[in-house]
Design a protein around this motif. Structure first.
Motif, PDB file in Angstrom:
ATOM      1  N   THR A 113      28.387  41.630  47.528  1.00 32.75           N
ATOM      2  CA  THR A 113      29.484  41.740  46.571  1.00 32.75           C
ATOM      3  C   THR A 113      30.314  40.458  46.599  1.00 32.75           C
ATOM      4  O   THR A 113      30.640  39.947  47.678  1.00 32.75           O
ATOM      5  CB  THR A 113      30.375  42.947  46.919  1.00 32.75           C
ATOM      6  N   PHE A 114      30.643  39.957  45.418  1.00 31.99           N
ATOM      7  CA  PHE A 114      31.435  38.737  45.281  1.00 31.99           C
ATOM      8  C   PHE A 114      32.822  39.076  44.745  1.00 31.99           C
ATOM      9  O   PHE A 114      32.995  39.997  43.956  1.00 31.99           O
ATOM     10  CB  PHE A 114      30.755  37.760  44.320  1.00 31.99           C
ATOM     11  N   THR A 115      33.814  38.293  45.166  1.00 30.33           N
ATOM     12  CA  THR A 115      35.180  38.396  44.650  1.00 30.33           C
ATOM     13  C   THR A 115      35.677  36.988  44.384  1.00 30.33           C
ATOM     14  O   THR A 115      35.571  36.115  45.262  1.00 30.33           O
ATOM     15  CB  THR A 115      36.107  39.080  45.684  1.00 30.33           C
ATOM     16  N   CYS A 116      36.180  36.770  43.159  1.00 28.61           N
ATOM     17  CA  CYS A 116      36.752  35.455  42.846  1.00 28.61           C
ATOM     18  C   CYS A 116      38.077  35.297  43.590  1.00 28.61           C
ATOM     19  O   CYS A 116      38.836  36.261  43.751  1.00 28.61           O
ATOM     20  CB  CYS A 116      36.976  35.314  41.334  1.00 28.61           C
ATOM     21  N   ASP A 117      38.347  34.084  44.055  1.00 25.19           N
ATOM     22  CA  ASP A 117      39.606  33.781  44.746  1.00 25.19           C
ATOM     23  C   ASP A 117      40.786  33.974  43.793  1.00 25.19           C
ATOM     24  O   ASP A 117      40.611  33.991  42.559  1.00 25.19           O
ATOM     25  CB  ASP A 117      39.598  32.335  45.254  1.00 25.19           C
ATOM     26  N   GLY A 118      41.978  34.086  44.378  1.00 26.69           N
ATOM     27  CA  GLY A 118      43.185  34.212  43.566  1.00 26.69           C
ATOM     28  C   GLY A 118      43.313  33.054  42.593  1.00 26.69           C
ATOM     29  O   GLY A 118      43.067  31.899  42.958  1.00 26.69           O
ATOM     30  N   GLY A 119      43.671  33.331  41.334  1.00 25.74           N
ATOM     31  CA  GLY A 119      43.800  32.301  40.315  1.00 25.74           C
ATOM     32  C   GLY A 119      42.487  31.966  39.635  1.00 25.74           C
ATOM     33  O   GLY A 119      42.441  31.089  38.770  1.00 25.74           O
ATOM     34  N   TYR A 120      41.386  32.655  40.032  1.00 23.70           N
ATOM     35  CA  TYR A 120      40.071  32.417  39.437  1.00 23.70           C
ATOM     36  C   TYR A 120      39.522  33.733  38.892  1.00 23.70           C
ATOM     37  O   TYR A 120      39.818  34.815  39.414  1.00 23.70           O
ATOM     38  CB  TYR A 120      39.092  31.845  40.466  1.00 23.70           C
TER      39      TYR A 120
END
Length: 148
Positions: A113-120
């Motif tokens: 599972t992937f999560t984009c960093d804050g602001g992305y």
């Protein structure tokens, strides 16, 4: 050893009574079915001169032993097979993202599972969760781009 005629034979006037016994080879005991596999035959003894065959279940591959074990006079040749999960190669972590798991192989039947960093945010048709099945990952890698 098994015989076709276990009755004793008696010698009278130079002649043996009864029929000549024949020896039949012993069968092999069914060794059991390994985890994550099927067997043919799945139960019962294996006749001498025949074999037992194993097949790893979907998503698993032979990691040890023999998939076909012949029986010869009561002895099974070879080693009991072991079926282990097929792994998918970790696809790497996209820029500006995190992944769970962050590295290492992905076992068959599990996901990354992937999560984009804050602001992305995800900016393509890629998948935020990719499942591993029989050595292949579903979907495509996501791309994380700055929020606009």
């Amino acid at each position: 050893n098994n015989t076709s005629d276990p009755a004793p034979r008696v010698c009278t006037n130079g002649f043996l009574s009864g029929a000549q016994p024949t020896c039949n080879p012993n069968s092999c005991v069914q060794p059991g079915v390994p985890a994550s596999a099927t067997a043919n035959p799945s139960s019962g003894n294996i006749a001498s001169g025949s074999s037992i065959s194993f097949t790893c279940n979907s998503g698993f591959v032979q990691t040890y032993g023999w998939l076909t074990r012949p029986c010869t006079a009561g002895v099974l040749d070879g080693y009991q097979p072991v079926c282990g999960p097929v792994f998918c190669t970790h696809p790497g972590v996209p820029a500006h993202a995190t992944a769970v798991p962050p590295s290492g192989n992905i076992p068959s039947g599990t996901s990354i599972t992937f999560t984009c960093d804050g602001g992305y945010v995800k900016s393509n048709g890629g998948s935020m969760s990719r499942s591993c099945y029989a050595g292949g990952l579903s979907g495509s890698q996501p791309v994380c781009s700055p929020e606009t």
